[in-house]
Scaffold this motif. Structure first.
Motif, mmCIF file in Angstrom:
data_model
loop_
_atom_site.group_PDB
_atom_site.id
_atom_site.type_symbol
_atom_site.label_atom_id
_atom_site.label_comp_id
_atom_site.label_asym_id
_atom_site.label_seq_id
_atom_site.Cartn_x
_atom_site.Cartn_y
_atom_site.Cartn_z
ATOM 1 N N UNK A 64 0.832 -1.204 0.000
ATOM 2 C CA UNK A 64 0.000 0.000 0.000
ATOM 3 C C UNK A 64 0.870 1.258 0.000
ATOM 4 N N UNK A 65 0.332 2.348 -0.541
ATOM 5 C CA UNK A 65 1.074 3.602 -0.637
ATOM 6 C C UNK A 65 1.556 4.119 0.715
ATOM 7 N N UNK A 66 0.798 3.831 1.769
ATOM 8 C CA UNK A 66 1.166 4.344 3.092
ATOM 9 C C UNK A 66 2.197 3.467 3.814
ATOM 10 N N UNK A 67 2.661 2.397 3.188
ATOM 11 C CA UNK A 67 3.686 1.546 3.790
ATOM 12 C C UNK A 67 5.028 2.268 3.735
ATOM 13 N N UNK A 68 5.669 2.374 4.886
ATOM 14 C CA UNK A 68 6.971 3.043 4.959
ATOM 15 C C UNK A 68 8.065 2.096 4.482
ATOM 16 N N UNK A 69 8.756 2.491 3.443
ATOM 17 C CA UNK A 69 9.899 1.740 2.941
ATOM 18 C C UNK A 69 11.072 2.706 2.913
ATOM 19 N N UNK A 70 12.136 2.354 3.645
ATOM 20 C CA UNK A 70 13.332 3.193 3.729
ATOM 21 C C UNK A 70 14.555 2.363 3.362
#
Length: 127
Positions: A64-70
């Motif tokens: 999902x767009x709101x998933x934080x991926x760093x």
């Protein structure tokens, strides 16, 4: 005395408290405390490369767009299995115009690992 010191050193590595003889006069004591790693390796990847890798990972894993991926995100923690990881690497190869060797691909565990490898391969191609 060398044998005693060696034995004490071996014991010290497995105990939290160790005592070593000090030339037979007295005993020295010290406590071995576990230390957390404070050293961080500076990455070679440009921020825009890391961001692009994050986007590709999100797309490949259908996150999902709101998933934080760093950069610190681990593929396994994002739900990627070995097949997903292969597909991510293929997507990165296509996007960046690189070819990743199988050995190198197996060492990629995080987004930052992937971005660093991409920068390294691009530098190699430019040279």
């Amino acid at each position: 005395m060398a044998a005693t010191t060696g034995a004490s050193t071996a014991r010290a590595s497995s105990l939290k408290l160790a005592a070593l003889p000090n030339q037979g006069r007295s005993t020295l004591s010290f406590r071995l405390c576990p230390q957390t790693a404070r050293l961080r390796v500076s990455c070679a990847a440009k921020p825009e490369t890391v961001e692009k890798v994050c986007q590709i990972v999100k797309k490949q894993l259908a996150l999902p767009d709101d998933t934080a991926v760093t950069g610190e995100s681990k593929f396994a923690a994002l739900g990627a299995d070995s097949l997903d990881t292969v597909e991510i690497v293929m997507g990165l190869e296509e996007e960046f115009g690189i070819s990743v060797e199988e050995d190198s691909a197996q060492s990629i565990l995080t987004v930052q690992d992937a971005a660093d490898l991409i920068e390294k391969l691009k530098e190699k191609d430019d040279a």
